[in-house]
Every structure is written in C-alpha cells, then in structure tokens.
Design a protein around this motif. Structure first.
Motif: not given
Length: 244
Positions: A23-25, A41-44, A49-54
């Motif tokens: 939810a925070a992400y 921010q570049d989420f892609f 951000w990419t490591v957090q998503r993983t």
C-alpha cells in the motif's frame, strides 16, 4: 488442539506486513502518477522502486505458498479451495477491467492476482512432491533467465513468462519465474508445520494483532486500496487542497 481449530496468526501478520508495504508503494506510485512528487520518480527503471516491487511480490507469493501449506494441513478439500480460488480469479478480472479504463494502452492482462490464481492451482497439484518442491521451484525461477522465445511476447502467451522483453503493462506477474517463489513458500510451510509448528501457531504480540487482522482480509484490502487512494487524490486535486 485439532489442526482445524488452529489459527495461523503469525502467517496472517506476515501477510499483513506485505499488504502495508504494498500500500505504501502504491501510494507513492499514485503521487508520482498525479505529478505530485518533485523530483519525479522512475518506477520502471530506478532500482529503488524495481527492487522494492520484486521484494513485495516475492513476499506475497511466498505467503501464498505458506498459506497453501497451512490449508492442506488443516484438511482443506477441493470444493473449499475452488470457492476461494473463484474470489481471486474474479478479482483478477475486475483488475483487468479497471486498468483498461484507466490505462487503455497498458492495461493489466496478467498481473499479480492473475498469477496467483494460476499458481494456486499448480501449487495445489504439486504439493505431494514434498521436498522436490525446492528444486522444482529453483527451475521455475531460473528458466526464464536462460531461455526466452518471441512466441511468448504476445498478450495471449506472455503469461508463461518466457518473453524476450517485458510487455507494456501496469503490472506483470507471469507464471515463470514467480511460480518458483510460491513453490518455495509451500515447501517451507510443509517443513515448518512438520518440524517447527510453533512458528505458525505461536502467540502473537498485541501490537501485531492489527497486521494479523489485515492479513486475513488481504484480498479485500487489495481490491479497495487503489480506488480509495486514486479517488482521494483526485478529489483533493479538484478541490485545490493539493497542487502540482
């Protein structure tokens, strides 16, 4: 105590922690989408951000594997499994429909809920493999990094995961490599329930009780949190209470 009467509060709390992180992400993602962050921010592309998503997706799928182990240990039969599965699959269809409205050029055809729906079936069928789930999970994780083919690059085949490039979509959680994470969660759950059962059913501190409650309602929270975030930000922008 009968296994059917046991509550896996610690597993629920872990799932709840994953929900809070997700939810925070997503909230920061929405702020960025509405151009409320400076700098943008570049989420892609940004590893932040990419490591957090993983990590978030991995934690979710690992918890789903743990949950399958707990359900099987409690004697869950196929009819009950299919009722829960239908909820996940139905929500996946709603996510596709909603994303097609908001992101018509990058709608979600196979995101995390689509992936979970398919992986739950595979994991359920693979559960009797026991310790062989570990090497099978490793193969699932490694395979898409060592072999890809253009045939899998279409919207109708990219769900397998053996793509030559990531599709243009707001969320993409294909069968491979992510099935491996759920299989490892299933294997870890089977091992823990057989040898360290207290890890699942031990007492939970009062401070973690809200996380356990949230974890028990994870699917409902997942479905409502983004509409709430986006609706609230849209309203605040329209009222001029926040600005770009």
């Amino acid at each position: 105590m009968s296994p059917r009467a046991e509550r896996f509060d610690r597993l629920d709390a872990l799932r709840g922690a994953a929900i809070v992180w997700m939810a925070a992400y997503h909230f920061v993602f929405d702020l960025n989408h509405f151009r409320l962050l400076d700098p943008r921010q570049d989420f892609f592309g940004d590893p932040l951000w990419t490591v957090q998503r993983t990590c978030i997706v991995s934690l979710f799928l690992f918890c789903a594997g743990l949950g399958q182990a707990a359900a099987l240990d409690a004697g869950q039969r196929w009819p009950r499994f299919w009722r829960r599965w239908a909820q996940v699959a139905g929500c996946a269809l709603l996510v596709s429909a909603g994303s097609a409205t908001m992101f018509p050029h990058s709608w979600i055809s196979f995101g995390v809920l689509h992936g979970i729906a398919l992986m739950l079936i595979v994991s359920r069928l693979a559960a009797p493999l026991g310790r062989w789930l570990w090497p099978l999970g490793a193969v699932a994780i490694v395979l898409p990094f060592v072999w890809q083919h253009p045939w899998f690059d279409t919207r109708w085949s990219n769900w397998v995961g053996l793509v030559t490039h990531k599709p243009v979509t707001e969320d993409y959680v294909p069968l491979l490599p992510w099935l491996g994470v759920m299989l490892w969660g299933l294997a870890a759950g089977q091992w823990a329930l057989a040898r360290r059962r207290g890890w699942f059913i031990g007492p939970l501190s009062r401070g973690l009780a809200p996380l356990a409650l949230l974890g028990r309602w994870s699917l409902s929270f997942y479905m409502v949190h983004q509409p709430v975030f986006i609706g609230a930000l849209t309203a605040l922008l329209s009222l001029g209470l926040i600005g770009r």
